[in-house]
Design a protein around this motif. Structure first.
Motif, PDB file in Angstrom:
ATOM      1  N   LEU A  36       2.066  -3.423   4.538  1.00 56.72           N
ATOM      2  CA  LEU A  36       1.041  -2.732   5.071  1.00 56.72           C
ATOM      3  C   LEU A  36       1.118  -2.359   6.377  1.00 56.72           C
ATOM      4  O   LEU A  36       1.072  -1.643   6.965  1.00 56.72           O
ATOM      5  N   ASN A  37       1.193  -3.747   7.186  1.00 59.37           N
ATOM      6  CA  ASN A  37       1.293  -3.732   8.583  1.00 59.37           C
ATOM      7  C   ASN A  37       2.442  -3.367   9.016  1.00 59.37           C
ATOM      8  O   ASN A  37       2.455  -2.771  10.121  1.00 59.37           O
ATOM      9  N   LYS A  38       3.581  -3.533   8.225  1.00 62.90           N
ATOM     10  CA  LYS A  38       4.971  -2.902   8.885  1.00 62.90           C
ATOM     11  C   LYS A  38       4.790  -1.433   8.616  1.00 62.90           C
ATOM     12  O   LYS A  38       5.520  -0.521   9.337  1.00 62.90           O
ATOM     13  N   ILE A  39       4.121  -0.922   7.595  1.00 68.30           N
ATOM     14  CA  ILE A  39       3.937   0.539   7.415  1.00 68.30           C
ATOM     15  C   ILE A  39       3.284   1.245   8.699  1.00 68.30           C
ATOM     16  O   ILE A  39       3.672   2.228   9.410  1.00 68.30           O
ATOM     17  N   ILE A  40       2.507   0.423   9.083  1.00 68.53           N
ATOM     18  CA  ILE A  40       1.527   0.812  10.404  1.00 68.53           C
ATOM     19  C   ILE A  40       2.550   0.617  11.785  1.00 68.53           C
ATOM     20  O   ILE A  40       2.398   1.534  12.536  1.00 68.53           O
ATOM     21  N   ASP A  41       3.259  -0.387  11.773  1.00 70.61           N
ATOM     22  CA  ASP A  41       4.002  -0.635  12.791  1.00 70.61           C
ATOM     23  C   ASP A  41       5.397   0.295  12.914  1.00 70.61           C
ATOM     24  O   ASP A  41       5.838   0.305  14.297  1.00 70.61           O
ATOM     25  N   GLU A  42       5.867   0.397  11.917  1.00 72.48           N
ATOM     26  CA  GLU A  42       7.197   1.138  11.861  1.00 72.48           C
ATOM     27  C   GLU A  42       7.070   2.122  11.178  1.00 72.48           C
ATOM     28  O   GLU A  42       7.738   2.537   9.759  1.00 72.48           O
ATOM     29  N   LYS A  43       6.360   3.521  11.415  1.00 70.26           N
ATOM     30  CA  LYS A  43       6.175   4.600  10.673  1.00 70.26           C
ATOM     31  C   LYS A  43       7.297   5.177  10.066  1.00 70.26           C
ATOM     32  O   LYS A  43       7.197   6.035   9.231  1.00 70.26           O
ATOM     33  N   GLU A  44       8.472   5.253  10.963  1.00 70.12           N
ATOM     34  CA  GLU A  44       9.755   5.861  10.470  1.00 70.12           C
ATOM     35  C   GLU A  44      10.255   5.050   9.236  1.00 70.12           C
ATOM     36  O   GLU A  44      11.132   6.082   8.480  1.00 70.12           O
ATOM     37  N   LEU A  45       9.762   4.051   9.022  1.00 70.99           N
ATOM     38  CA  LEU A  45      10.285   3.338   7.643  1.00 70.99           C
ATOM     39  C   LEU A  45       9.213   3.362   6.440  1.00 70.99           C
ATOM     40  O   LEU A  45       9.323   2.402   5.780  1.00 70.99           O
ATOM     41  N   SER A  46       8.161   3.942   6.723  1.00 67.37           N
ATOM     42  CA  SER A  46       6.976   3.803   5.930  1.00 67.37           C
ATOM     43  C   SER A  46       7.347   3.960   4.458  1.00 67.37           C
ATOM     44  O   SER A  46       6.987   3.491   3.600  1.00 67.37           O
ATOM     45  N   ILE A  47       8.096   5.206   4.379  1.00 71.47           N
ATOM     46  CA  ILE A  47       8.293   5.503   2.656  1.00 71.47           C
ATOM     47  C   ILE A  47       9.344   4.696   2.405  1.00 71.47           C
ATOM     48  O   ILE A  47       9.223   4.233   1.084  1.00 71.47           O
ATOM     49  N   ASP A  48      10.367   3.850   2.909  1.00 72.13           N
ATOM     50  CA  ASP A  48      11.023   2.695   2.541  1.00 72.13           C
ATOM     51  C   ASP A  48       9.982   1.513   2.215  1.00 72.13           C
ATOM     52  O   ASP A  48      10.313   0.709   1.156  1.00 72.13           O
ATOM     53  N   TYR A  49       9.193   1.074   2.883  1.00 69.14           N
ATOM     54  CA  TYR A  49       8.315  -0.077   2.537  1.00 69.14           C
ATOM     55  C   TYR A  49       7.318   0.310   1.445  1.00 69.14           C
ATOM     56  O   TYR A  49       7.012  -0.592   0.588  1.00 69.14           O
ATOM     57  N   VAL A  50       6.852   1.466   1.325  1.00 71.19           N
ATOM     58  CA  VAL A  50       6.142   1.857   0.303  1.00 71.19           C
ATOM     59  C   VAL A  50       6.785   1.675  -0.899  1.00 71.19           C
ATOM     60  O   VAL A  50       6.405   1.181  -2.099  1.00 71.19           O
ATOM     61  N   LYS A  51       8.204   2.084  -0.941  1.00 76.80           N
ATOM     62  CA  LYS A  51       8.829   1.775  -2.168  1.00 76.80           C
ATOM     63  C   LYS A  51       9.347   0.378  -2.514  1.00 76.80           C
ATOM     64  O   LYS A  51       9.164  -0.043  -3.674  1.00 76.80           O
ATOM     65  N   ILE A  52       9.322  -0.516  -1.497  1.00 83.04           N
ATOM     66  CA  ILE A  52       9.570  -1.670  -1.748  1.00 83.04           C
ATOM     67  C   ILE A  52       8.167  -2.346  -2.522  1.00 83.04           C
ATOM     68  O   ILE A  52       8.397  -3.248  -3.279  1.00 83.04           O
TER      69      ILE A  52
END
Length: 223
Positions: free
Chosen positions: A173-189
């Protein structure tokens, strides 16, 4: 000498054991695939579990036929009810392992930086594998198994799994905040890793059903 009913139950037990063994092996193979970023092994997991729903249906049909043919007594009925519920949990575990392998294969090849989470993911996955192996060991040695001890060991793995998932969830979730352009990928992970968390929950359910079959009491399952 075994009665016809005993032979039926023994046959059902062997089929459930075979199903559990395939899932445990596939889960371990999926763990190795992630360690090595091996797309071939991820595909092998999917192939190994391709017909898991059909296998589960075949076991359920055997259980229902045993119901119909033998009109079981109370204790026998308890075993059949437990096995019927158990098959559902086992199949759903296997389906989760199959989906996890497919999704993690995609995650490791789409350029999303998953390496930073790898140590925690490996521990999370190992706990799900351990829980399945405890159940398989108990099921294969059902006459000498300490069902309460197995249930406690699976609960320990599930508790560790919950803690590890909570840590990973926070990190992602912290990565989603920091790297918004990859947020969809992190949500899928995160969604893929939840399959490992649910696998441990289902292992607790299976251990509970095994204990119920042997000792009676109450069935208490995770939703």
């Amino acid at each position: 000498m075994l009665t016809k009913y005993d032979k039926k139950i023994d046959n059902i037990r062997k089929k459930i054991s075979h199903l559990l063994e395939n899932i445990a092996m596939a889960d371990e193979l999926s763990l190795e695939a992630f360690k090595q970023s091996d797309a071939t092994k991820f595909k092998e997991v999917e192939t190994k579990l391709e017909k898991i729903a059909l296998q589960g249906d075949a076991i359920d049909n055997e259980i229902i036929k045993t119901f119909a043919l033998f009109g079981p007594e109370a204790k026998e009925l308890r075993f059949l009810v437990a096995y019927l519920k158990m098959t559902n949990e086992i199949v759903r575990t296997g389906e989760g392992v199959k989906k996890y392998a497919r999704r993690m294969n995609e995650h490791t090849s789409n350029g999303c930086n998953i390496e930073q989470f790898k140590p925690s993911i490996l521990l999370l996955h190992k706990s799900s594998v351990n829980a399945l192996k405890y159940i398989l060991e108990c099921f294969n040695q059902y006459e000498n198994c300490n069902y309460e001890d197995t249930y406690r060991k699976v609960l320990v793995e599930e508790s560790m799994n919950d803690d590890l998932f909570a840590v990973l969830e926070k990190e992602i979730l912290n990565k989603i905040i920091d790297e918004k352009e990859l947020s969809i990928d992190y949500v899928k992970i995160l969604g893929s890793l939840r399959k490992l968390e649910r696998s441990c929950d289902r292992s607790v359910n299976i251990a509970n059903l095994m204990m119920y079959a042997e000792q009676g009491g109450e069935i208490k399952l995770f939703n």
